[in-house]
Write a protein that holds these residues in place. Sequence first.
Motif, PDB file in Angstrom:
ATOM      1  N   ALA A 134     -56.707 -36.709  45.321  1.00 30.70           N
ATOM      2  CA  ALA A 134     -55.703 -36.749  46.379  1.00 30.70           C
ATOM      3  C   ALA A 134     -56.376 -37.092  47.703  1.00 30.70           C
ATOM      4  N   LEU A 135     -55.732 -37.941  48.484  1.00 33.37           N
ATOM      5  CA  LEU A 135     -56.205 -38.292  49.820  1.00 33.37           C
ATOM      6  C   LEU A 135     -55.221 -37.744  50.838  1.00 33.37           C
ATOM      7  N   VAL A 136     -55.671 -36.797  51.663  1.00 27.85           N
ATOM      8  CA  VAL A 136     -54.832 -36.186  52.696  1.00 27.85           C
ATOM      9  C   VAL A 136     -55.180 -36.815  54.032  1.00 27.85           C
ATOM     10  N   PHE A 137     -54.186 -37.390  54.690  1.00 25.24           N
ATOM     11  CA  PHE A 137     -54.399 -38.004  55.996  1.00 25.24           C
ATOM     12  C   PHE A 137     -53.705 -37.181  57.069  1.00 25.24           C
ATOM     13  N   VAL A 138     -54.424 -36.901  58.163  1.00 27.02           N
ATOM     14  CA  VAL A 138     -53.895 -36.129  59.291  1.00 27.02           C
ATOM     15  C   VAL A 138     -53.988 -37.006  60.537  1.00 27.02           C
ATOM     16  N   HIS A 139     -52.847 -37.370  61.085  1.00 28.52           N
ATOM     17  CA  HIS A 139     -52.796 -38.291  62.217  1.00 28.52           C
ATOM     18  C   HIS A 139     -53.147 -37.591  63.527  1.00 28.52           C
ATOM     19  N   GLY A 140     -53.132 -38.362  64.600  1.00 30.68           N
ATOM     20  CA  GLY A 140     -53.492 -37.827  65.905  1.00 30.68           C
ATOM     21  C   GLY A 140     -52.325 -37.742  66.868  1.00 30.68           C
ATOM     22  N   PHE A 141     -52.661 -37.751  68.143  1.00 28.78           N
ATOM     23  CA  PHE A 141     -51.732 -37.577  69.256  1.00 28.78           C
ATOM     24  C   PHE A 141     -50.721 -38.724  69.353  1.00 28.78           C
ATOM     25  N   ASN A 142     -49.529 -38.419  69.869  1.00 32.68           N
ATOM     26  CA  ASN A 142     -48.553 -39.435  70.269  1.00 32.68           C
ATOM     27  C   ASN A 142     -48.078 -40.277  69.087  1.00 32.68           C
ATOM     28  N   THR A 143     -47.653 -39.608  68.019  1.00 33.50           N
ATOM     29  CA  THR A 143     -47.256 -40.312  66.804  1.00 33.50           C
ATOM     30  C   THR A 143     -45.894 -39.836  66.323  1.00 33.50           C
ATOM     31  N   LEU A 144     -44.935 -40.732  66.246  1.00 39.27           N
ATOM     32  CA  LEU A 144     -43.634 -40.420  65.689  1.00 39.27           C
ATOM     33  C   LEU A 144     -43.742 -40.272  64.169  1.00 39.27           C
ATOM     34  N   PHE A 145     -42.767 -39.603  63.571  1.00 38.47           N
ATOM     35  CA  PHE A 145     -42.795 -39.392  62.124  1.00 38.47           C
ATOM     36  C   PHE A 145     -42.832 -40.720  61.370  1.00 38.47           C
ATOM     37  N   ALA A 146     -41.953 -41.656  61.737  1.00 37.96           N
ATOM     38  CA  ALA A 146     -41.913 -42.940  61.044  1.00 37.96           C
ATOM     39  C   ALA A 146     -43.219 -43.704  61.209  1.00 37.96           C
ATOM     40  N   GLU A 147     -43.851 -43.575  62.369  1.00 38.19           N
ATOM     41  CA  GLU A 147     -45.134 -44.254  62.581  1.00 38.19           C
ATOM     42  C   GLU A 147     -46.197 -43.715  61.634  1.00 38.19           C
ATOM     43  N   ALA A 148     -46.235 -42.403  61.493  1.00 41.82           N
ATOM     44  CA  ALA A 148     -47.209 -41.806  60.588  1.00 41.82           C
ATOM     45  C   ALA A 148     -46.974 -42.275  59.154  1.00 41.82           C
ATOM     46  N   VAL A 149     -45.713 -42.346  58.750  1.00 42.11           N
ATOM     47  CA  VAL A 149     -45.373 -42.757  57.380  1.00 42.11           C
ATOM     48  C   VAL A 149     -45.729 -44.214  57.130  1.00 42.11           C
ATOM     49  N   PHE A 150     -45.243 -45.118  57.973  1.00 43.75           N
ATOM     50  CA  PHE A 150     -45.475 -46.543  57.755  1.00 43.75           C
ATOM     51  C   PHE A 150     -46.960 -46.887  57.812  1.00 43.75           C
ATOM     52  N   ARG A 151     -47.653 -46.271  58.720  1.00 49.03           N
ATOM     53  CA  ARG A 151     -49.046 -46.651  58.905  1.00 49.03           C
ATOM     54  C   ARG A 151     -49.946 -46.047  57.838  1.00 49.03           C
ATOM     55  N   PHE A 152     -49.573 -44.883  57.335  1.00 48.35           N
ATOM     56  CA  PHE A 152     -50.348 -44.372  56.207  1.00 48.35           C
ATOM     57  C   PHE A 152     -50.066 -45.207  54.956  1.00 48.35           C
ATOM     58  N   ALA A 153     -48.838 -45.686  54.810  1.00 45.02           N
ATOM     59  CA  ALA A 153     -48.534 -46.602  53.713  1.00 45.02           C
ATOM     60  C   ALA A 153     -49.410 -47.844  53.809  1.00 45.02           C
ATOM     61  N   GLN A 154     -49.645 -48.294  55.024  1.00 43.31           N
ATOM     62  CA  GLN A 154     -50.511 -49.460  55.211  1.00 43.31           C
ATOM     63  C   GLN A 154     -51.955 -49.149  54.845  1.00 43.31           C
ATOM     64  N   ILE A 155     -52.425 -47.967  55.228  1.00 42.60           N
ATOM     65  CA  ILE A 155     -53.782 -47.562  54.857  1.00 42.60           C
ATOM     66  C   ILE A 155     -53.944 -47.624  53.345  1.00 42.60           C
ATOM     67  N   VAL A 156     -52.990 -47.044  52.642  1.00 47.19           N
ATOM     68  CA  VAL A 156     -53.079 -46.983  51.186  1.00 47.19           C
ATOM     69  C   VAL A 156     -53.060 -48.380  50.580  1.00 47.19           C
ATOM     70  N   HIS A 157     -52.136 -49.215  51.052  1.00 51.44           N
ATOM     71  CA  HIS A 157     -52.016 -50.559  50.490  1.00 51.44           C
ATOM     72  C   HIS A 157     -53.233 -51.413  50.784  1.00 51.44           C
ATOM     73  N   ASP A 158     -53.639 -51.449  52.060  1.00 50.64           N
ATOM     74  CA  ASP A 158     -54.714 -52.349  52.449  1.00 50.64           C
ATOM     75  C   ASP A 158     -56.082 -51.878  51.966  1.00 50.64           C
ATOM     76  N   SER A 159     -56.215 -50.599  51.715  1.00 46.86           N
ATOM     77  CA  SER A 159     -57.498 -50.082  51.237  1.00 46.86           C
ATOM     78  C   SER A 159     -57.690 -50.316  49.746  1.00 46.86           C
ATOM     79  N   GLY A 160     -56.607 -50.377  49.009  1.00 47.17           N
ATOM     80  CA  GLY A 160     -56.726 -50.501  47.564  1.00 47.17           C
ATOM     81  C   GLY A 160     -57.178 -49.221  46.898  1.00 47.17           C
ATOM     82  N   THR A 161     -57.148 -48.102  47.629  1.00 43.52           N
ATOM     83  CA  THR A 161     -57.599 -46.848  47.052  1.00 43.52           C
ATOM     84  C   THR A 161     -56.665 -46.404  45.937  1.00 43.52           C
ATOM     85  N   ASN A 162     -57.232 -45.771  44.928  1.00 47.41           N
ATOM     86  CA  ASN A 162     -56.449 -45.240  43.817  1.00 47.41           C
ATOM     87  C   ASN A 162     -56.055 -43.786  44.026  1.00 47.41           C
TER      88      ASN A 162
END
Length: 422
Positions: A134-162
């Motif tokens: 499991a990969l747990v990501f904890v975001h930082g300051f000044n982040t809306l809920f949707a921003e955290a969701v979309f951008r973590f989705a991008q991390i997962v996709h662009d990284s190719g992590t399993n």
Amino acid sequence: MNDVSRRLRLPILALCLAVAMGGCGGRPHGVLTPQPRVAGTTPVELLVATTRSPEGAAPGDLFTGERGRSLAFADIAISIPPDGARQIGEVQWPSASPGDPAREFVTLRADPLGQQEAVRRFDARIVKTPKRQALVFVHGFNTLFAEAVFRFAQIVHDSGTNALPVLFTWPSRGKLLDYGYDHESASYSRDALEHLLRTLAKDPSVGEISILAHSMGNWVTLEALRQMAIRDRGLAPKIKNVMLAAPDVDYDVFSRQIAEIDEHRAIFTLFVSREDEALAASRRVWGDKVRLGAIDPQREPFKDTLAERRFTVVDLTTVKSSDPLGHGTFAQSPEIVRSIGARLAEGQTLADSQSGVGERLGQVATGAASAVGAAASVAVSTPFAVVDPRTRENLGDQLQRLGEQMGDTATAGADVVARPLR
């Protein structure tokens, strides 16, 4: 208006003017409204644990930036456009609702869950994940809920992590001048993050856990790990990797936190940069106390302390990136990005970017986390980053309010000074 008030108002007015000249970039709202999947796109599934409140959330937002009364859960799927229609390392936000799946990120599913259902869905997926990681990501300051969701989705996709992605998102209002509120919300959320990590560690379906935290997210992460270590006399053995990127944490406080953590059970990696302007701003806010993410790891007392604690330190001070503040350099340097991928894929130790990172890259599959950091730098906002157009929404009225408050304070102070002593 007296001279004191005028002098205090001028910097605020100048900042307002600078923001106005920079344009008005909107923040994402309503983007979590589900749409059908389109052929050629790639779905990314995230399980979410949050201390945000759902009360008062607008349709398509799911959660607000206010504090919830308990830990809440969600199962969200995001559609990523074909690689040929997007730039790797960036989120293509919907320009209008509904978005165009062929060229923009859109939501496929957004299901609020109870804890039992969240655990059931998690277990069903983790058993299909290599190493049951499991990969747990904890975001930082000044982040809306949707921003955290979309951008973590991008991390997962662009990284190719399993690894199975788990987003822990705490109540950030997503407003530039709510730094204090965000910091207190991070503290408010430390028990919940500890609960999440302990639940994952005790789950027999989980093989190992990696944690990636950035900026203010490091505060809640270190607090949760400290509490866990005190409560359980050490970290859970399943926590294998802890990556602290640009930590917005007082170094003296960090020294006390880490003293309680049995960090020898996990591989800790610290990303620092002395050119991080966001942390320099944070240092001024916190009484000129050095921030952990801005230390010089070759100077004392930092060098011996980190060596004693067996921290791997990646110094990004001289590494160039497209981040004008230097706060996301860990994420935008290709070498560092791939090294983060190596950590996630193999659990190996990172070397400094100037000494041997290239040798370690050969051990990583070509697609392993090739853009995890670039996405991470976008996924988190930086303190006082007025150069980012996303932070400008609602900034004008906040600055006006701040200017009025400072003016009132200055007027009151001037009256006190002018009043004769009795």
